[in-house]
Design an enzyme around this catalytic site. Sequence first.
Site, PDB file in Angstrom:
ATOM      1  CB  SER A  79      -0.977  -0.102   1.159  1.00 36.73           C
ATOM      2  OG  SER A  79      -0.171  -0.038   2.405  1.00 36.73           O
ATOM      3  NE  ARG A  80       1.340   2.734   4.895  1.00 42.74           N
ATOM      4  CZ  ARG A  80       2.135   2.268   6.227  1.00 42.74           C
ATOM      5  NH1 ARG A  80       3.254   2.586   6.201  1.00 42.74           N
ATOM      6  NH2 ARG A  80       1.437   1.293   6.878  1.00 42.74           N
ATOM      7  CB  ILE A 138      14.366   2.649   2.223  1.00 43.05           C
ATOM      8  CG1 ILE A 138      15.566   1.779   1.835  1.00 43.05           C
ATOM      9  CG2 ILE A 138      13.785   3.108   0.811  1.00 43.05           C
ATOM     10  CD1 ILE A 138      16.618   1.914   0.759  1.00 43.05           C
ATOM     11  CE  LYS A 182      12.355  -6.532   8.369  1.00 42.02           C
ATOM     12  NZ  LYS A 182      11.673  -6.833   7.039  1.00 42.02           N
ATOM     13  CB  SER A 202      16.327  -4.681   7.659  1.00 36.32           C
ATOM     14  OG  SER A 202      17.074  -3.504   8.068  1.00 36.32           O
ATOM     15  CG  ASN A 247       7.476  -4.969   0.998  1.00 31.53           C
ATOM     16  OD1 ASN A 247       8.647  -4.278   1.256  1.00 31.53           O
ATOM     17  ND2 ASN A 247       6.408  -4.064   1.319  1.00 31.53           N
ATOM     18  CE1 TYR A 307      11.854  -3.951  10.789  1.00 29.34           C
ATOM     19  CE2 TYR A 307      14.003  -3.108  10.870  1.00 29.34           C
ATOM     20  CZ  TYR A 307      12.894  -3.200  10.126  1.00 29.34           C
ATOM     21  OH  TYR A 307      13.040  -2.986   8.745  1.00 29.34           O
ATOM     22  CB  ALA A 315      14.867 -11.003  16.801  1.00 31.71           C
TER      23      ALA A 315
HETATM   24  P1  NAP Z   1       6.350   1.397   5.307  1.00 33.37           P
HETATM   25  O1  NAP Z   1       6.209   2.598   4.162  1.00 33.37           O
HETATM   26  O2  NAP Z   1       5.692   1.376   6.746  1.00 33.37           O
HETATM   27  O3  NAP Z   1       5.178   0.188   4.679  1.00 33.37           O
HETATM   28  C1  NAP Z   1       4.959  -0.973   5.388  1.00 33.37           C
HETATM   29  C2  NAP Z   1       3.715  -2.067   4.584  1.00 33.37           C
HETATM   30  O4  NAP Z   1       3.553  -3.084   5.352  1.00 33.37           O
HETATM   31  C3  NAP Z   1       2.548  -1.191   4.462  1.00 33.37           C
HETATM   32  O5  NAP Z   1       1.954  -1.486   2.994  1.00 33.37           O
HETATM   33  C4  NAP Z   1       1.759  -1.753   5.371  1.00 33.37           C
HETATM   34  O6  NAP Z   1       0.533  -1.642   5.090  1.00 33.37           O
HETATM   35  C5  NAP Z   1       2.021  -3.092   5.488  1.00 33.37           C
HETATM   36  N1  NAP Z   1       1.903  -3.859   6.641  1.00 33.37           N
HETATM   37  C6  NAP Z   1       2.311  -3.464   7.977  1.00 33.37           C
HETATM   38  N2  NAP Z   1       1.987  -4.361   8.987  1.00 33.37           N
HETATM   39  C7  NAP Z   1       1.312  -5.404   8.220  1.00 33.37           C
HETATM   40  C8  NAP Z   1       0.436  -6.373   8.870  1.00 33.37           C
HETATM   41  N3  NAP Z   1       0.290  -6.821  10.051  1.00 33.37           N
HETATM   42  N4  NAP Z   1      -0.124  -6.894   7.707  1.00 33.37           N
HETATM   43  C9  NAP Z   1      -0.061  -6.860   6.524  1.00 33.37           C
HETATM   44  N5  NAP Z   1       0.492  -5.800   6.021  1.00 33.37           N
HETATM   45  C10 NAP Z   1       1.241  -4.902   6.792  1.00 33.37           C
HETATM   46  O7  NAP Z   1       7.637   0.419   5.489  1.00 33.37           O
HETATM   47  P2  NAP Z   1       8.641   0.283   4.076  1.00 33.37           P
HETATM   48  O8  NAP Z   1       9.895   1.138   4.607  1.00 33.37           O
HETATM   49  O9  NAP Z   1       8.063   0.415   2.945  1.00 33.37           O
HETATM   50  O10 NAP Z   1       9.221  -1.024   4.362  1.00 33.37           O
HETATM   51  C11 NAP Z   1       8.847  -2.453   3.667  1.00 33.37           C
HETATM   52  C12 NAP Z   1       9.591  -3.505   4.058  1.00 33.37           C
HETATM   53  O11 NAP Z   1      11.186  -3.154   4.025  1.00 33.37           O
HETATM   54  C13 NAP Z   1       9.438  -3.706   5.578  1.00 33.37           C
HETATM   55  O12 NAP Z   1       9.781  -5.056   5.849  1.00 33.37           O
HETATM   56  C14 NAP Z   1      10.774  -3.192   6.259  1.00 33.37           C
HETATM   57  O13 NAP Z   1      11.127  -3.507   7.565  1.00 33.37           O
HETATM   58  C15 NAP Z   1      11.725  -3.055   5.046  1.00 33.37           C
HETATM   59  N6  NAP Z   1      12.819  -2.184   5.352  1.00 33.37           N
HETATM   60  C16 NAP Z   1      12.648  -0.661   5.401  1.00 33.37           C
HETATM   61  C17 NAP Z   1      13.737   0.066   5.552  1.00 33.37           C
HETATM   62  C18 NAP Z   1      13.482   1.361   5.388  1.00 33.37           C
HETATM   63  O14 NAP Z   1      14.447   2.184   5.732  1.00 33.37           O
HETATM   64  N7  NAP Z   1      12.283   1.975   5.074  1.00 33.37           N
HETATM   65  C19 NAP Z   1      15.049  -0.607   5.761  1.00 33.37           C
HETATM   66  C20 NAP Z   1      15.173  -1.857   5.656  1.00 33.37           C
HETATM   67  C21 NAP Z   1      14.353  -2.655   5.395  1.00 33.37           C
HETATM   68  P3  NAP Z   1      -1.105  -1.265   6.052  1.00 33.37           P
HETATM   69  O15 NAP Z   1      -0.258  -0.630   7.251  1.00 33.37           O
HETATM   70  O16 NAP Z   1      -1.945  -0.877   5.458  1.00 33.37           O
HETATM   71  O17 NAP Z   1      -1.193  -2.908   6.719  1.00 33.37           O
END
Ligand code: NAP
Length: 244
Positions: free
Chosen positions: A12-13, A185, A156, A139, A87, A152, A154
């Site tokens: 969704s984002r 990111i 990842k 991550s 994701n 978190y 643990a």
């Molecule tokens: P984000 O913008 O917060 O998006 C998270 C997504 O996961 C949203 O679409 C959210 O949608 C969904 N989500 C959260 N909890 C959920 C649940 N219980 N069931 C189903 N969907 C769920 O985060 P992002 O930065 O894009 O992160 C995406 C992935 O990359 C994650 O796994 C994160 O740990 C990883 N990551 C991010 C970074 C960074 O710096 N941003 C770095 C390393 C790894 P809803 O809230 O509508 O459910």
Amino acid sequence: MSKRTALITGASRGIGKACAEVLSLAGYRLVLTARSIEKLQEVASEIAGNGGEVFPLELDLSTRDMIPDAISRAIKEFGRIDILVNNAGMTKDGLAVRMKPSDWQAVLDTNLSGAFYATQQVLPGMMRERWGRVVNISSVVGEMGNPGQANYVASKAGLIGLTKSLAQELGSRNITVNAVAPGFIETDMTHGLTPELKQKMIDQTPLRRIGTPQDVAAAVKFLVSEEAGFITGHVLDVNGGIYM
Ligand code: NAP
């Protein structure tokens, strides 16, 4: 052969949405999941407006019982799922000494168990087809640790172990399982960090910038491609060089 179908969780984002846009432009059919169906529908109509084929599906990955039913609806819609991008993820940061059991559990349930149970649902179809791609979004902190994020980190690090075990189990069925480990990111997840902390991260990053969701999506697009068919059990860092 009909178009390959990719299911992306947390679409969704942020990174999941970027993966959806990039994979749709590359010609894949998409199943997009998240908890907020309204936001997903917005993403889906943007993608459909650009000619993509997309099925939005409400799914809370922290609720194990919801996963089989939701994924079988997706399989009914498009016939099969060839690609799974695990994701969806969340944080509930805090020092370990004071971490509430509910904060530990919520993060492990969504980030690690959710990915495992979603993968379980798509594997039988991939095994039948003798073709499949699973990409787990881990991550950089899953590789290096981070204070204040025991839950978190643990989850990842667990995804990296899961990736390598599944890669070994499924290689003989021509299913590849890889992880992408993003660094810092720019998304909602990191939006709340102070400008000082953001600057510190940039200063420690050899490429001297924050990553974009598109940087991560490009790595995912490669790993799910036909061309990446001899790569499995790999952790692809997309981190600007902050950890190597
Ligand atoms: P984000 O913008 O917060 O998006 C998270 C997504 O996961 C949203 O679409 C959210 O949608 C969904 N989500 C959260 N909890 C959920 C649940 N219980 N069931 C189903 N969907 C769920 O985060 P992002 O930065 O894009 O992160 C995406 C992935 O990359 C994650 O796994 C994160 O740990 C990883 N990551 C991010 C970074 C960074 O710096 N941003 C770095 C390393 C790894 P809803 O809230 O509508 O459910």
